[in-house]
Design an enzyme around this catalytic site. Structure first.
Site, PDB file in Angstrom:
ATOM      1  N   ASP A   1      66.875  56.978  13.236  1.00  0.00           N
ATOM      2  CA  ASP A   1      66.525  57.538  11.939  1.00  0.00           C
ATOM      3  C   ASP A   1      67.714  57.472  10.984  1.00  0.00           C
ATOM      4  OD1 ASP A   1      64.394  59.350  10.525  1.00  0.00           O
ATOM      5  OD2 ASP A   1      66.354  60.209  10.110  1.00  0.00           O
TER       6      ASP A   1
ATOM      7  N   TYR B   1      72.770  58.025   3.971  1.00  0.00           N
ATOM      8  CA  TYR B   1      73.666  58.217   5.126  1.00  0.00           C
ATOM      9  C   TYR B   1      74.799  57.184   5.134  1.00  0.00           C
ATOM     10  CZ  TYR B   1      69.729  60.876   7.202  1.00  0.00           C
ATOM     11  OH  TYR B   1      68.700  61.739   7.455  1.00  0.00           O
TER      12      TYR B   1
ATOM     13  N   LYS C   1      65.175  55.871   4.445  1.00  0.00           N
ATOM     14  CA  LYS C   1      64.621  56.748   3.403  1.00  0.00           C
ATOM     15  C   LYS C   1      65.195  56.365   2.049  1.00  0.00           C
ATOM     16  CE  LYS C   1      65.067  60.356   6.869  1.00  0.00           C
ATOM     17  NZ  LYS C   1      66.322  59.952   7.532  1.00  0.00           N
TER      18      LYS C   1
ATOM     19  N   HIS D   1      62.997  60.531   0.380  1.00  0.00           N
ATOM     20  CA  HIS D   1      63.909  61.482   1.040  1.00  0.00           C
ATOM     21  C   HIS D   1      63.712  62.936   0.611  1.00  0.00           C
ATOM     22  CE1 HIS D   1      67.957  61.276   3.317  1.00  0.00           C
ATOM     23  NE2 HIS D   1      67.325  62.388   3.600  1.00  0.00           N
TER      24      HIS D   1
END
Ligand code: A2P
Length: 270
Positions: free
Chosen positions: A46, A51, A76, A107
């Site tokens: 994920d 990120y 996302k 997100h």
């Protein structure tokens, strides 16, 4: 380690646990944790644009020789890209070095832009570049709004969920609408693991408090996404399919709910 799959409302299936990659921003650490996870039996990863590790995930998969069809990859769309979802998603695919993702999520329920962004996700879904689409951090109110206008129903809602933030109304709503809930921060960000209720249940099964927290998410029918960069803990976190929590355990764990959030709170997002 054999991991059960969960069926999505679009007919696809999703492995019942993933390695969460939030805050896993260091290249060497991220690559090593993806490799450790694959070795431990994870097939579901994920990630997210925000990120900053889509490229490291790709690197880890390659280093381990993982075949694309054997892994389930989520990314996302970051809130700052809601006005230009398609272009930003193409960049994600480049970073992932893939021609599709298994699951693409919005997100956060960004006010004003979320309807437009969902239409863009539906268009991507039509091209096959995202096999399934869904949302993250949506409350019941945001989901109700989306369900009124969408052409493709979200397959997934990924939210913060753990024994300290149990969100029973949201879980029930998603159950009724056949939306799979993914539990991010299922370990409450490593807070409250020394709780005596958790410890006594963990002792009963010869497991750790972390494993009980992850198992609680599974008993709720959700897909947990525990995050770790430590190979032993990565291994430990997937070792949760050989025991079950009974009704008495679940009742005791219910008492831990304090609505504690460790991350974004979307409750008041208009
Ligand atoms: P580490 O990466 O050093 O293992 P969450 O998934 O709820 O956000 O929690 C992530 C945090 O929990 C990280 O700080 C991670 O640290 C820690 N963690 C992950 N797995 C375990 C575990 N099995 N036992 C204790 N702490 C854990």
């Amino acid at each position: 380690m054999s991991v059960p799959s969960v069926k999505l409302n679009d007919g696809n299936t999703i492995p019942g646990i993933a390695l969460g990659l939030w805050k896993n921003k260091n290249e060497a650490e991220c690559v090593a944790s993806v490799q450790a996870a694959l070795a431990a039996g994870y097939r579901h990863f994920d990630s997210a644009q925000v990120y900053g590790n889509e490229q490291y995930l790709a690197e880890g998969l390659k280093a381990a020789g993982a075949k694309r069809e054997d892994v389930f990859i989520t990314t996302k769309i970051a809130v700052q890209h809601f006005a230009r979802v398609a272009g930003s998603f193409d960049k994600s695919l480049e970073r992932l070095d893939m021609d599709y993702v298994d699951l693409l999520l919005l997100h956060f329920p960004v006010s004003l832009l979320r309807g437009h962004a969902w239409k863009a996700l539906e268009d991507i879904h039509k091209t096959g570049k995202a096999k399934s689409i869904g949302v993250s951090n949506y409350t019941v109110r945001h989901l109700e709004e989306l369900l009124k206008t969408c052409h493709v129903k979200p397959a997934v809602n990924q939210v913060e969920l753990h024994v300290y933030l149990q969100q029973p109304e949201l879980l029930e709503f998603c159950r009724q609408h056949d939306i799979v809930v993914e539990a991010y921060s299922p370990l409450a960000h490593a807070h409250g693991m020394d709780n005596e209720v958790l410890e006594s249940i963990a002792n009963k099964y010869g497991k750790s408090s972390a494993q009980v927290m992850i198992r609680w998410c599974i008993e709720q029918g959700t897909v947990p996404l525990p995050k770790s960069t430590n190979p032993d803990r990565i291994k430990q976190n997937i070792d949760v399919f050989d025991f079950k929590l009974d009704a008495d355990d679940m009742e005791k764990l219910k008492s831990l709910n304090t609505n504690m959030r460790t991350c974004w709170d979307p409750t008041n997002v208009p």
